[in-house]
Motif scaffolding. Structure first.
Motif, PDB file in Angstrom:
ATOM      1  N   LEU A 120       0.826  -1.206   0.000  1.00 53.55           N
ATOM      2  CA  LEU A 120       0.000   0.000   0.000  1.00 53.55           C
ATOM      3  C   LEU A 120       0.861   1.258   0.000  1.00 53.55           C
ATOM      4  CD1 LEU A 120      -2.840  -1.048   2.463  1.00 53.55           C
ATOM      5  CD2 LEU A 120      -2.798  -1.175  -0.039  1.00 53.55           C
ATOM      6  N   ARG A 121       1.991   1.184   0.675  1.00 52.98           N
ATOM      7  CA  ARG A 121       2.904   2.343   0.684  1.00 52.98           C
ATOM      8  C   ARG A 121       3.408   2.628  -0.736  1.00 52.98           C
ATOM      9  NH1 ARG A 121       6.439   0.376   3.837  1.00 52.98           N
ATOM     10  NH2 ARG A 121       5.455   1.053   5.764  1.00 52.98           N
ATOM     11  N   GLU A 122       3.750   1.586  -1.470  1.00 51.77           N
ATOM     12  CA  GLU A 122       4.223   1.752  -2.841  1.00 51.77           C
ATOM     13  C   GLU A 122       3.077   2.135  -3.775  1.00 51.77           C
ATOM     14  OE1 GLU A 122       6.877   1.799  -6.048  1.00 51.77           O
ATOM     15  OE2 GLU A 122       7.218   1.799  -3.869  1.00 51.77           O
ATOM     16  N   PHE A 123       1.911   1.517  -3.567  1.00 47.96           N
ATOM     17  CA  PHE A 123       0.757   1.798  -4.422  1.00 47.96           C
ATOM     18  C   PHE A 123       0.346   3.264  -4.337  1.00 47.96           C
ATOM     19  CE2 PHE A 123      -3.937   2.219  -4.559  1.00 47.96           C
ATOM     20  CZ  PHE A 123      -4.127   1.957  -5.910  1.00 47.96           C
ATOM     21  N   GLN A 124       0.459   3.851  -3.155  1.00 46.36           N
ATOM     22  CA  GLN A 124       0.060   5.245  -2.968  1.00 46.36           C
ATOM     23  C   GLN A 124       0.827   6.178  -3.891  1.00 46.36           C
ATOM     24  OE1 GLN A 124       1.840   7.940  -1.350  1.00 46.36           O
ATOM     25  NE2 GLN A 124       0.095   9.325  -1.538  1.00 46.36           N
ATOM     26  N   LEU A 125       2.049   5.806  -4.213  1.00 49.33           N
ATOM     27  CA  LEU A 125       2.872   6.640  -5.079  1.00 49.33           C
ATOM     28  C   LEU A 125       2.434   6.569  -6.535  1.00 49.33           C
ATOM     29  CD1 LEU A 125       6.390   5.716  -3.600  1.00 49.33           C
ATOM     30  CD2 LEU A 125       4.963   7.699  -3.046  1.00 49.33           C
ATOM     31  N   HIS A 126       1.666   5.536  -6.894  1.00 52.60           N
ATOM     32  CA  HIS A 126       1.278   5.326  -8.284  1.00 52.60           C
ATOM     33  C   HIS A 126      -0.233   5.355  -8.494  1.00 52.60           C
ATOM     34  CE1 HIS A 126       5.434   4.068  -9.107  1.00 52.60           C
ATOM     35  NE2 HIS A 126       5.353   3.340  -8.000  1.00 52.60           N
ATOM     36  N   SER A 127      -0.970   5.732  -7.465  1.00 52.07           N
ATOM     37  CA  SER A 127      -2.440   5.635  -7.535  1.00 52.07           C
ATOM     38  C   SER A 127      -3.085   6.784  -8.298  1.00 52.07           C
ATOM     39  CB  SER A 127      -3.021   5.579  -6.115  1.00 52.07           C
ATOM     40  OG  SER A 127      -2.698   6.760  -5.402  1.00 52.07           O
ATOM     41  N   ARG A 128      -2.325   7.827  -8.625  1.00 52.74           N
ATOM     42  CA  ARG A 128      -2.816   8.965  -9.413  1.00 52.74           C
ATOM     43  C   ARG A 128      -4.045   9.626  -8.786  1.00 52.74           C
ATOM     44  NH1 ARG A 128      -2.850   6.854 -15.700  1.00 52.74           N
ATOM     45  NH2 ARG A 128      -0.903   5.661 -15.654  1.00 52.74           N
ATOM     46  N   GLY A 129      -4.104   9.651  -7.487  1.00 50.84           N
ATOM     47  CA  GLY A 129      -5.200  10.333  -6.805  1.00 50.84           C
ATOM     48  C   GLY A 129      -6.439   9.496  -6.586  1.00 50.84           C
ATOM     49  N   SER A 130      -6.464   8.261  -7.066  1.00 53.71           N
ATOM     50  CA  SER A 130      -7.635   7.405  -6.830  1.00 53.71           C
ATOM     51  C   SER A 130      -7.760   7.084  -5.344  1.00 53.71           C
ATOM     52  CB  SER A 130      -7.518   6.098  -7.618  1.00 53.71           C
ATOM     53  OG  SER A 130      -7.651   6.327  -8.996  1.00 53.71           O
ATOM     54  N   ARG A 131      -8.992   7.049  -4.867  1.00 61.10           N
ATOM     55  CA  ARG A 131      -9.245   6.703  -3.474  1.00 61.10           C
ATOM     56  C   ARG A 131      -9.250   5.189  -3.323  1.00 61.10           C
ATOM     57  NH1 ARG A 131     -13.200  10.388  -4.661  1.00 61.10           N
ATOM     58  NH2 ARG A 131     -14.760   8.725  -4.706  1.00 61.10           N
ATOM     59  N   LEU A 132      -8.729   4.722  -2.207  1.00 59.17           N
ATOM     60  CA  LEU A 132      -8.751   3.296  -1.890  1.00 59.17           C
ATOM     61  C   LEU A 132      -9.625   3.080  -0.670  1.00 59.17           C
ATOM     62  CD1 LEU A 132      -7.766   0.353  -2.198  1.00 59.17           C
ATOM     63  CD2 LEU A 132      -5.821   0.971  -0.733  1.00 59.17           C
ATOM     64  N   VAL A 133     -10.622   2.207  -0.798  1.00 60.94           N
ATOM     65  CA  VAL A 133     -11.486   1.834   0.321  1.00 60.94           C
ATOM     66  C   VAL A 133     -11.129   0.403   0.723  1.00 60.94           C
ATOM     67  CG1 VAL A 133     -13.859   1.443   1.097  1.00 60.94           C
ATOM     68  CG2 VAL A 133     -13.347   3.319  -0.487  1.00 60.94           C
ATOM     69  N   PRO A 282      -7.855  -0.275 -14.674  1.00 61.84           N
ATOM     70  CA  PRO A 282      -6.385  -0.231 -14.640  1.00 61.84           C
ATOM     71  C   PRO A 282      -5.802   0.049 -13.259  1.00 61.84           C
ATOM     72  CG  PRO A 282      -7.280   1.709 -15.744  1.00 61.84           C
ATOM     73  CD  PRO A 282      -8.416   0.755 -15.561  1.00 61.84           C
ATOM     74  N   CYS A 283      -6.474   0.861 -12.454  1.00 58.87           N
ATOM     75  CA  CYS A 283      -5.950   1.157 -11.112  1.00 58.87           C
ATOM     76  C   CYS A 283      -6.044  -0.083 -10.228  1.00 58.87           C
ATOM     77  CB  CYS A 283      -6.720   2.322 -10.497  1.00 58.87           C
ATOM     78  SG  CYS A 283      -6.075   2.847  -8.886  1.00 58.87           S
ATOM     79  N   ALA A 284      -7.194  -0.759 -10.254  1.00 54.62           N
ATOM     80  CA  ALA A 284      -7.367  -1.987  -9.473  1.00 54.62           C
ATOM     81  C   ALA A 284      -6.405  -3.066  -9.957  1.00 54.62           C
ATOM     82  CB  ALA A 284      -8.809  -2.476  -9.568  1.00 54.62           C
ATOM     83  N   ARG A 285      -6.217  -3.127 -11.267  1.00 56.72           N
ATOM     84  CA  ARG A 285      -5.289  -4.119 -11.818  1.00 56.72           C
ATOM     85  C   ARG A 285      -3.866  -3.849 -11.352  1.00 56.72           C
ATOM     86  NH1 ARG A 285      -5.397  -9.090 -14.043  1.00 56.72           N
ATOM     87  NH2 ARG A 285      -7.286  -8.500 -15.209  1.00 56.72           N
ATOM     88  N   LEU A 286      -3.496  -2.577 -11.277  1.00 59.04           N
ATOM     89  CA  LEU A 286      -2.164  -2.219 -10.781  1.00 59.04           C
ATOM     90  C   LEU A 286      -1.981  -2.701  -9.351  1.00 59.04           C
ATOM     91  CD1 LEU A 286       0.541  -0.648 -10.884  1.00 59.04           C
ATOM     92  CD2 LEU A 286      -0.740   1.377 -10.160  1.00 59.04           C
ATOM     93  N   LEU A 287      -2.952  -2.419  -8.489  1.00 56.41           N
ATOM     94  CA  LEU A 287      -2.852  -2.845  -7.097  1.00 56.41           C
ATOM     95  C   LEU A 287      -2.814  -4.362  -7.004  1.00 56.41           C
ATOM     96  CD1 LEU A 287      -2.779  -2.361  -4.085  1.00 56.41           C
ATOM     97  CD2 LEU A 287      -5.266  -2.070  -4.110  1.00 56.41           C
TER      98      LEU A 287
END
Length: 300
Positions: A120-133, A282-287
């Motif tokens: 999650l720490r790494e994902f935050q850097l690449h999430s492009r502002g998307s919210r994660l619930v 694409p964001c969910a796929r990245l995570l």
């Protein structure tokens, strides 16, 4: 503090960006060259900004423009403003390209969430502002999140028929009571009949229509709570027994693990699931890819 609906800003974003450039490049001449504007237009923009605000932001010392005390405060806040606008514009571009504004990760409560933190720490850097619930699921609630596709990614200990998942580490549940509880005094292993005479603390199934298809739920008395953090104090107080994972009880000092005849502990596999399959954004796929890379390497 909310902004009045009829409020009209006295300044423009471009004026603040010009002020930042003048400070960052140490003067009007270098800033004008760097951002491809005329020096006179930059002088005019900063002068207009100060006039609109009614405060002095810059002062010329020798041949260099320096911030006033008020200017230092305003510059810091203006940088926040320009970053927010940049992120907002980037988010619009991401959404135009199909990047999800929000994704949901459903995690079965028996899974140790500390394992997710590096990802999650790494994902935050690449999430492009998307919210994660991140949503807790329990028992058939995990299966429901997969079948209903109410989550983009699910970590579950069960796989519905016809669904595949990426294997993760096994989970483990221990049967525990307080050291001064009557059950702790019984010769081990204890029988299911003996256990059924005492109060059991259970975790509420998060499904809309729970199905009690697994787990030991035969106690005559039962208290239901929402999560392990609510269950642990009840067990520590000697009120009842509960099945809890080791990552919840690791710091508890007065708990005893019971041995139950025929089932001293509960274990099983965990799976990482993409309920929407090819419809996954694409964001969910990245995570998901990041989780697969980290969790299957370190937890297998």
């Amino acid at each position: 503090m909310s902004t009045p609906p009829n409020y009209r800003p006295k300044t423009t974003l471009e004026q603040w960006r010009i002020l930042q450039a003048v400070v960052d490049y140490g003067g009007y001449a270098r800033a004008a060259e760097a951002i491809n504007k005329s020096q006179s237009s930059m002088n005019h923009a900063v002068a207009k900004l100060q006039e609109s605000l009614g405060v002095k932001l810059l002062q010329v010392v020798g041949r260099k423009a320096e911030l006033t005390n008020i200017g230092e405060v305003m510059l810091r806040r203006s940088r926040q403003l320009t970053v927010l606008v940049t992120e907002l514009e980037q988010l619009a571009q991401n959404l135009k390209q199909g990047w999800e504004p929000e994704i949901k990760l459903a995690v079965e409560m028996v899974f140790d969430r500390t394992k997710l933190l590096p990802v999650l720490r790494e994902f935050q850097l690449h999430s492009r502002g998307s919210r994660l619930v991140i949503e807790d699921t329990v028992l058939t609630g995990s299966v429901e999140a997969i079948i209903d596709q109410s989550a983009d990614i699910v970590i579950s200990h069960q796989l519905p028929r016809g669904i595949v998942g990426e294997p993760l580490s096994n989970y483990r549940m221990q049967l525990v009571v307080a050291s001064d509880h009557p059950l702790a005094q019984f010769p081990q292993p204890i029988s299911p009949d003996q256990l059924s005479q005492y109060l059991q603390v259970v975790i509420r199934d998060t499904a809309r229509k729970p199905v009690e298809a697994e787990g030991w739920l035969k106690a005559e008395q039962r208290w239901t709570v929402n999560n392990f953090n609510e269950a642990l104090p009840l067990v520590e107080a000697g009120i009842g027994f509960c099945w809890l994972p080791p990552f919840v009880t690791r710091n508890a000092e007065n708990l005893v693990e019971l041995s139950l005849s025929g089932s001293s502990r509960r274990e099983g596999g965990m799976y990482l699931v993409l309920p929407k399959n090819e419809k996954t954004g694409p964001c969910a796929r990245l995570l998901y890819d990041m989780l697969v890379s980290e969790l299957t390497n370190t937890l297998a």
